[in-house]
Structure formats: structure tokens, C-alpha cells
Design a protein around this motif. Structure first.
Motif, PDB file in Angstrom:
ATOM      1  N   PRO A 189      -3.672  -4.584  -5.354  1.00  0.00           N
ATOM      2  CA  PRO A 189      -5.306  -4.829  -5.112  1.00  0.00           C
ATOM      3  C   PRO A 189      -5.404  -4.514  -3.560  1.00  0.00           C
ATOM      4  CG  PRO A 189      -4.279  -6.876  -5.475  1.00  0.00           C
ATOM      5  CD  PRO A 189      -3.265  -6.073  -5.696  1.00  0.00           C
ATOM      6  N   LEU A 190      -6.618  -3.906  -3.291  1.00  0.00           N
ATOM      7  CA  LEU A 190      -6.903  -3.708  -1.846  1.00  0.00           C
ATOM      8  C   LEU A 190      -7.744  -4.987  -1.314  1.00  0.00           C
ATOM      9  CD1 LEU A 190      -8.274  -0.285  -2.212  1.00  0.00           C
ATOM     10  CD2 LEU A 190      -6.198  -0.973  -1.173  1.00  0.00           C
ATOM     11  N   PRO A 191      -8.464  -5.779  -1.898  1.00  0.00           N
ATOM     12  CA  PRO A 191      -8.911  -6.972  -1.087  1.00  0.00           C
ATOM     13  C   PRO A 191      -8.067  -7.988  -0.671  1.00  0.00           C
ATOM     14  CG  PRO A 191     -10.487  -6.533  -3.202  1.00  0.00           C
ATOM     15  CD  PRO A 191      -8.799  -5.744  -3.129  1.00  0.00           C
ATOM     16  N   LEU A 192      -8.383  -8.607   0.442  1.00  0.00           N
ATOM     17  CA  LEU A 192      -7.534  -9.842   1.102  1.00  0.00           C
ATOM     18  C   LEU A 192      -7.836 -11.344   0.485  1.00  0.00           C
ATOM     19  CD1 LEU A 192      -7.251  -8.906   4.734  1.00  0.00           C
ATOM     20  CD2 LEU A 192      -5.433  -8.424   2.972  1.00  0.00           C
ATOM     21  N   MET A 193      -9.226 -11.222  -0.167  1.00  0.00           N
ATOM     22  CA  MET A 193      -9.469 -12.477  -0.636  1.00  0.00           C
ATOM     23  C   MET A 193      -9.680 -12.657  -2.357  1.00  0.00           C
ATOM     24  SD  MET A 193      -9.785 -14.136   2.407  1.00  0.00           S
ATOM     25  CE  MET A 193     -10.545 -15.303   1.730  1.00  0.00           C
ATOM     26  N   GLY A 194      -8.947 -13.593  -2.736  1.00  0.00           N
ATOM     27  CA  GLY A 194      -9.475 -13.678  -4.232  1.00  0.00           C
ATOM     28  C   GLY A 194      -8.107 -13.248  -5.171  1.00  0.00           C
ATOM     29  N   VAL A 195      -8.115 -11.718  -4.958  1.00  0.00           N
ATOM     30  CA  VAL A 195      -7.041 -11.073  -5.675  1.00  0.00           C
ATOM     31  C   VAL A 195      -5.797 -10.694  -5.164  1.00  0.00           C
ATOM     32  CG1 VAL A 195      -9.041 -10.246  -7.139  1.00  0.00           C
ATOM     33  CG2 VAL A 195      -8.288  -8.841  -5.123  1.00  0.00           C
ATOM     34  N   MET A 196      -5.578 -11.099  -3.774  1.00  0.00           N
ATOM     35  CA  MET A 196      -4.363 -10.880  -3.021  1.00  0.00           C
ATOM     36  C   MET A 196      -3.297 -11.237  -3.633  1.00  0.00           C
ATOM     37  SD  MET A 196      -3.327 -11.362   1.001  1.00  0.00           S
ATOM     38  CE  MET A 196      -3.407 -12.989   0.795  1.00  0.00           C
ATOM     39  N   LEU A 197      -2.221 -10.451  -3.813  1.00  0.00           N
ATOM     40  CA  LEU A 197      -1.059 -10.925  -4.335  1.00  0.00           C
ATOM     41  C   LEU A 197      -0.456 -12.483  -3.511  1.00  0.00           C
ATOM     42  CD1 LEU A 197       0.884  -7.485  -5.035  1.00  0.00           C
ATOM     43  CD2 LEU A 197      -0.331  -8.952  -6.679  1.00  0.00           C
ATOM     44  N   LYS A 198       0.152 -12.923  -4.400  1.00  0.00           N
ATOM     45  CA  LYS A 198       0.714 -14.199  -3.608  1.00  0.00           C
ATOM     46  C   LYS A 198       2.105 -13.781  -2.812  1.00  0.00           C
ATOM     47  CE  LYS A 198      -0.274 -17.679  -7.194  1.00  0.00           C
ATOM     48  NZ  LYS A 198       0.050 -18.648  -8.183  1.00  0.00           N
ATOM     49  N   GLN A 232       0.698  -1.265  -0.034  1.00  0.00           N
ATOM     50  CA  GLN A 232       0.263  -0.003   0.050  1.00  0.00           C
ATOM     51  C   GLN A 232       0.755   1.199   0.037  1.00  0.00           C
ATOM     52  OE1 GLN A 232      -2.925  -0.996  -0.786  1.00  0.00           O
ATOM     53  NE2 GLN A 232      -2.222  -2.977  -0.293  1.00  0.00           N
ATOM     54  N   ARG A 233       2.095   1.376   0.688  1.00  0.00           N
ATOM     55  CA  ARG A 233       2.733   2.420   0.572  1.00  0.00           C
ATOM     56  C   ARG A 233       3.338   2.584  -0.730  1.00  0.00           C
ATOM     57  NH1 ARG A 233       4.387   0.609   5.913  1.00  0.00           N
ATOM     58  NH2 ARG A 233       6.003  -0.761   4.885  1.00  0.00           N
ATOM     59  N   ASN A 234       3.721   1.715  -1.698  1.00  0.00           N
ATOM     60  CA  ASN A 234       4.235   1.675  -2.762  1.00  0.00           C
ATOM     61  C   ASN A 234       3.131   2.044  -3.919  1.00  0.00           C
ATOM     62  OD1 ASN A 234       6.789   0.786  -2.202  1.00  0.00           O
ATOM     63  ND2 ASN A 234       6.322  -1.407  -2.701  1.00  0.00           N
ATOM     64  N   ALA A 235       2.075   1.727  -3.542  1.00  0.00           N
ATOM     65  CA  ALA A 235       0.942   2.162  -4.315  1.00  0.00           C
ATOM     66  C   ALA A 235       0.536   3.666  -4.384  1.00  0.00           C
ATOM     67  CB  ALA A 235      -0.387   1.498  -4.183  1.00  0.00           C
ATOM     68  N   ALA A 236       0.369   3.979  -2.876  1.00  0.00           N
ATOM     69  CA  ALA A 236       0.522   5.602  -2.657  1.00  0.00           C
ATOM     70  C   ALA A 236       1.338   6.254  -3.407  1.00  0.00           C
ATOM     71  CB  ALA A 236       0.257   5.672  -1.517  1.00  0.00           C
ATOM     72  N   ARG A 237       2.607   5.831  -3.362  1.00  0.00           N
ATOM     73  CA  ARG A 237       3.772   6.593  -3.932  1.00  0.00           C
ATOM     74  C   ARG A 237       3.476   6.531  -5.592  1.00  0.00           C
ATOM     75  NH1 ARG A 237       9.791   4.008  -4.759  1.00  0.00           N
ATOM     76  NH2 ARG A 237      10.620   5.526  -6.056  1.00  0.00           N
ATOM     77  N   TRP A 238       3.157   5.626  -6.120  1.00  0.00           N
ATOM     78  CA  TRP A 238       3.006   5.450  -7.294  1.00  0.00           C
ATOM     79  C   TRP A 238       1.910   6.110  -8.085  1.00  0.00           C
ATOM     80  CZ3 TRP A 238       7.566   4.743  -8.868  1.00  0.00           C
ATOM     81  CH2 TRP A 238       8.238   3.922  -8.394  1.00  0.00           C
ATOM     82  N   PHE A 239       0.872   6.198  -7.071  1.00  0.00           N
ATOM     83  CA  PHE A 239      -0.310   7.191  -7.576  1.00  0.00           C
ATOM     84  C   PHE A 239      -0.147   8.594  -7.316  1.00  0.00           C
ATOM     85  CE2 PHE A 239      -3.295   3.426  -7.092  1.00  0.00           C
ATOM     86  CZ  PHE A 239      -4.035   3.337  -8.367  1.00  0.00           C
ATOM     87  N   LYS A 240       0.531   8.936  -6.334  1.00  0.00           N
ATOM     88  CA  LYS A 240       1.040  10.325  -6.112  1.00  0.00           C
ATOM     89  C   LYS A 240       1.833  10.776  -7.643  1.00  0.00           C
ATOM     90  CE  LYS A 240       1.270  10.687  -1.173  1.00  0.00           C
ATOM     91  NZ  LYS A 240       2.330  10.864   0.057  1.00  0.00           N
ATOM     92  N   GLN A 241       2.599   9.775  -8.028  1.00  0.00           N
ATOM     93  CA  GLN A 241       3.614  10.092  -8.982  1.00  0.00           C
ATOM     94  C   GLN A 241       2.643  10.387 -10.277  1.00  0.00           C
ATOM     95  OE1 GLN A 241       6.166   7.040 -10.644  1.00  0.00           O
ATOM     96  NE2 GLN A 241       7.640   8.637 -10.895  1.00  0.00           N
ATOM     97  N   LEU A 242       1.734   9.529 -10.436  1.00  0.00           N
ATOM     98  CA  LEU A 242       0.560   9.404 -11.797  1.00  0.00           C
ATOM     99  C   LEU A 242      -0.094  10.964 -11.347  1.00  0.00           C
ATOM    100  CD1 LEU A 242      -0.603   8.361 -14.136  1.00  0.00           C
ATOM    101  CD2 LEU A 242      -2.157   7.143 -12.471  1.00  0.00           C
ATOM    102  N   TYR A 243      -0.671  11.113 -10.408  1.00  0.00           N
ATOM    103  CA  TYR A 243      -1.160  12.678 -10.254  1.00  0.00           C
ATOM    104  C   TYR A 243      -0.515  13.550 -10.407  1.00  0.00           C
ATOM    105  CZ  TYR A 243      -3.829  16.347  -7.678  1.00  0.00           C
ATOM    106  OH  TYR A 243      -4.352  17.450  -7.379  1.00  0.00           O
ATOM    107  N   GLU A 244       1.015  13.869 -10.259  1.00  0.00           N
ATOM    108  CA  GLU A 244       1.604  14.914 -10.493  1.00  0.00           C
ATOM    109  C   GLU A 244       1.916  14.856 -12.259  1.00  0.00           C
ATOM    110  OE1 GLU A 244       2.480  17.347  -8.823  1.00  0.00           O
ATOM    111  OE2 GLU A 244       1.674  16.531  -6.942  1.00  0.00           O
ATOM    112  N   GLU A 245       2.048  13.673 -12.841  1.00  0.00           N
ATOM    113  CA  GLU A 245       2.228  13.767 -14.042  1.00  0.00           C
ATOM    114  C   GLU A 245       1.080  14.142 -14.929  1.00  0.00           C
ATOM    115  OE1 GLU A 245       3.044   9.866 -17.367  1.00  0.00           O
ATOM    116  OE2 GLU A 245       3.331   9.609 -15.546  1.00  0.00           O
TER     117      GLU A 245
END
Length: 421
Positions: free
Chosen positions: A220-229, A177-190
Motif C-alpha cells: 500500500p502507498l498510504p502511511l495511515m491506516g493500511v501501512m504494513l506493520k 516500493q522498490r519491490n512493488a515497482a519490480r513486481w509491477f514491471k514483471q506483471l507488465y511484461e507478462e
């Protein structure tokens, strides 16, 4: 020259009615005397032109205005901004800002999960171990049965909680989630830069939407089904970006012949790709594999030790070995949990995987520019070189020295491209 002679001039002192009648009956005699023309000669008159007020002002200010330039001015420019595209980009920016806050909050929540679950499980394990030791010193009867039962139940509860905790890896989830927030911030500035100094169109909207969806799939945010391995079979770099092929260049167009590119700069970028692939990305993948192996071993050892401790606690009082197993296994389980979740080994693995993905992104970005044959479709070479140098924590001279050293030494060059990680 022409001379005009008028008669019956009306004095201004006459009454208005009389002057009106006189104006009706007044005749004006005019005689135009022009010079005689010679035989065979023609009279040349100046050409009459009619211009509007705007054109007249432009002519007075020194601007030339022709029919061609006027139509060119009215025709839409290919670099003109699309108002609808700007509105859509602002809508995307709002969604991206919301995702930044969402991932930030959920990241803090999952980091709290890691701390609270680790403290709770270790407290339960130590309490069960203490009960198992006290039960071994008891004379027997109901107190012994109560202590044995309580210790066994606590160990079983700790085993179940550890299985869930090791499955979801809260520290690794928080790092995602920290990485996702970082890349979303970068996308916002772009996107904001595109709206501010660019000429947004429908292609920018499609590209921004693809980037948002790619980040949603990568983290992904959910813990069930789509959670990264959390324990993949092979370690691969994290991928959170949309495909770079056929992406619209963000350079300065054709300001010069090669758009800032030449043979020397292309060779320099190829050497940087070689160093990134051979040293930086490979090193972080190697470290990621070690972190994954350690995390797997710790994730299996913790629940196994608490299960053995529960077995030993259940048979406490029937000899020395059940008691030793119940107490020692519980203590070792506490140490294993402290190393795995206290040191956040899962977070370390995700950090290595993300760093390898960062170098993978740089490599694809450089290759996508080099594979484009038309210089105008590439990102401006000087600007791109500066971006690469800053992302690697180097100056332009250091970046060129690295490329030169790589070209001369080849695999014997042990220098890493990045000075940041």
C-alpha cells in the motif's frame, strides 16, 4: 457423337438492318445423331457440380474443400482472441505502467526521508549534547539557564522525531516500493507476452486484474491506516500474488501426451520444493527474525536515550551525574540512530521477508502444477523446468543434480536451492 448442321448462313457483308431481319426469320436446323443403345443398357452422364470462385481456386491449388470443412472454417475457434479482452488488457497495462512509475517515485521520496531525517536528528542530538556540556562549565546565571533550556528542547524534539521515524521506518518503506515497482514491471511484461503470442480472453483479464489488486494490497502507498506493520509479532513471507489455484495454464496445451511431464520430472520438482522449504525459505525467515529483533531494540533505545539526555540536561549544574547523563546519552543516541537508519535495518528485514516470499511463490507454483491431474491443464513441463532453473540461478543439469542429491541425502543435504540470493 453429335453433329450439328446449320443452313441459311448469313454473310457478314449484309447491312445491319437486313441482318437483323434475317436473324429474326432465320431458322436453324440441327440434327443430333447419337449412337443407338442396346437393350437393357443405360446412359451414364457425368455428374454436374457447381462451385464458387474461391472453391475453384482452392481446387486448382490442390486443397480439398467439402461442406464439412467449410462449416468448420466458419465456426469460431476456441483459441481465437477476443478483441474486447485485448482492449481491456491494454487498459490494464496502462494502469500497471502508471503504478510502476508511482512506486518508483514514492520509493525515491521515502529514501530521501530516511537520509534527511537521520541527518537532521543526529545534528540536533549532537548540538544538544554540546550545549549540555557547555552549560556544565558555565558559572551560572542567565547563560546557564538558556543553554540548559535549549539543550532540553532539542533533545525533546529529537525524541519526538525519532518516535515518528521509528514508527514508519522510511528505509523499509523505500524497500517496499522498490519491490512493488519490480513486481509491477514483471506483471507488465507478462501481460504484454499474453497479448503478443497468446490468445487473450476474459479469463486473462480477470487474472490480470486479480494480480494488480493483490499487489496493491501487498504494497500500500498510504502511511495511515493500511501501512504494513513494521514490527509484526511473527515473521511471515511477503505475499503479493493472487491465489494460484484454478489458474489457467500458460503452457503449450497438449502438444504431447503428458504436456512435457513425466514421473521423473514430477519427482524432480517435488525434491526442489522440499529443498526450498527446508533450506532457502527457512533460512531467510530465520534471518528476518534476527533483523526484526535488532530493529526493535534499536527503535526503543534511540528515543529512550534522547529522553534520558533531556532529563540530564534539564538538571545540569546540580552535580556531575546530570551532565554525564545529558552528554553521554546524547552521544549514544547518535550512534544508535546511525546503526538503525544509516545501516537501514528495516530495509534489511523487508528484504529477507521478500526473499522468503519469493521462495514461497515458487513453492506454490510448483505444487499447483503437480496437484493438477490433467496434464493439458498444467504448464508445459519442459518450459516450467527451464523457468525454475533460471529463477534459482542454475542450469538444467545443476537443477537435476540438486534434485538427485536431495533425494539421496535427505536432510543431510546442506545445499541451498538458489544461487542468486
Amino acid at each position: 457423337m453429335a453433329s450439328i448442321r446449320a443452313s441459311n448462313v448469313v454473310p457478314s457483308s449484309f447491312p445491319s438492318s437486313s441482318s437483323r431481319c434475317r436473324r429474326q426469320t432465320m431458322t436453324v436446323r440441327a440434327t443430333i445423331n447419337m449412337p443407338r443403345l442396346r437393350n437393357g443398357s443405360s446412359l451414364s452422364l457425368p455428374k454436374l457440380t457447381t462451385i464458387g470462385l474461391a472453391e475453384e481456386l482452392q481446387l486448382r491449388n490442390g486443397y480439398k474443400n467439402t461442406t464439412t470443412t467449410q462449416f468448420e472454417k466458419l465456426s469460431p475457434s476456441p483459441k481465437a482472441s477476443d478483441p474486447m479482452a485485448i482492449e481491456k488488457l491494454y487498459a490494464i497495462m496502462e494502469a500497471v505502467a502508471d503504478r510502476v512509475e508511482m512506486h518508483k517515485n514514492i520509493g525515491e521520496q521515502r529514501n530521501n526521508w530516511n537520509n534527511l531525517l537521520l541527518t537532521s536528528i543526529n545534528s540536533i542530538t549532537l548540538t544538544a549534547s554540546l550545549m549540555a556540556g557547555v552549560a556544565a562549565m558555565g558559572a551560572g546565571g542567565a547563560p546557564l539557564v538558556a543553554l540548559k533550556l535549549s539543550s532540553t528542547l532539542l533533545y525533546l524534539a529529537a525524541t519526538g522525531m525519532l518516535l515518528v521515524m521509528n514508527k514508519i521506518q522510511p528505509s523499509q518503506l523505500a524497500e517496499e516500493q522498490r519491490n512493488a515497482a519490480r513486481w509491477f514491471k514483471q506483471l507488465y511484461e507478462e501481460i504484454r507476452t499474453t497479448v503478443s503470442i497468446g490468445a487473450p480472453n476474459s479469463k486473462d483479464v480477470i487474472e490480470a486484474t486479480a494480480k494488480v489488486l493483490a499487489l496493491d494490497r501487498a504494497y500500500p502507498l498510504p502511511l495511515m491506516g493500511v501501512m504494513l506493520k513494521k514490527f509484526p509479532k511473527t515473521v511471515e513471507p511477503a505475499v503479493w500474488w493472487a491465489p494460484l489455484r484454478n489458474r489457467k495454464a500458460k503452457g503449450s496445451g497438449g502438444r504431447n501426451n503428458g504436456n512435457g511431464w513425466n514421473g521423473e520430472r514430477e519427482g524432480e520438482m517435488r525434491e526442489i520444493v522440499t529443498v526450498l522449504n527446508r533450506k532457502d525459505k527457512e533460512d531467510y525467515l530465520r534471518l528476518g527474525k534476527k533483523a526484526l529483533k535488532l530493529n526493535k531494540a534499536l527503535a526503543i533505545s534511540g528515543p529512550l536515550l534522547t529522553a534520558l539526555a533531556a532529563f540530564g540536561s534539564a538538571f545540569a549544574g546540580r552535580g556531575p551525574w546530570p551532565v554525564v547523563l545529558g552528554v553521554v546519552a546524547g552521544a549514544l543516541s547518535t550512534v544508535v540512530n546511525a546503526i538503525e537508519h544509516g545501516a537501514q535495518v528495516g530495509m534489511v528485514f523487508e528484504m529477507y521477508r521478500s526473499n522468503a516470499g519469493f521462495f514461497e511463490l515458487m513453492q506454490e507454483s510448483i505444487e499447483s502444477n503437480l496437484e493438477e491431474r490433467e496434464g493439458e491443464r498444467r504448464e508445459n513441463g519442459e518450459l516450467f523446468e527451464m523457468k525454475v532453473a533460471l529463477q534459482l540461478g542454475r542450469s538444467l543439469s545443476e537443477l537435476r543434480d540438486l534434485a538427485t542429491s536431495s533425494a539421496m541425502k535427505g536432510e543431510a543435504n546442506h545445499e541451498f536451492a538458489s544461487k542468486l540470493f
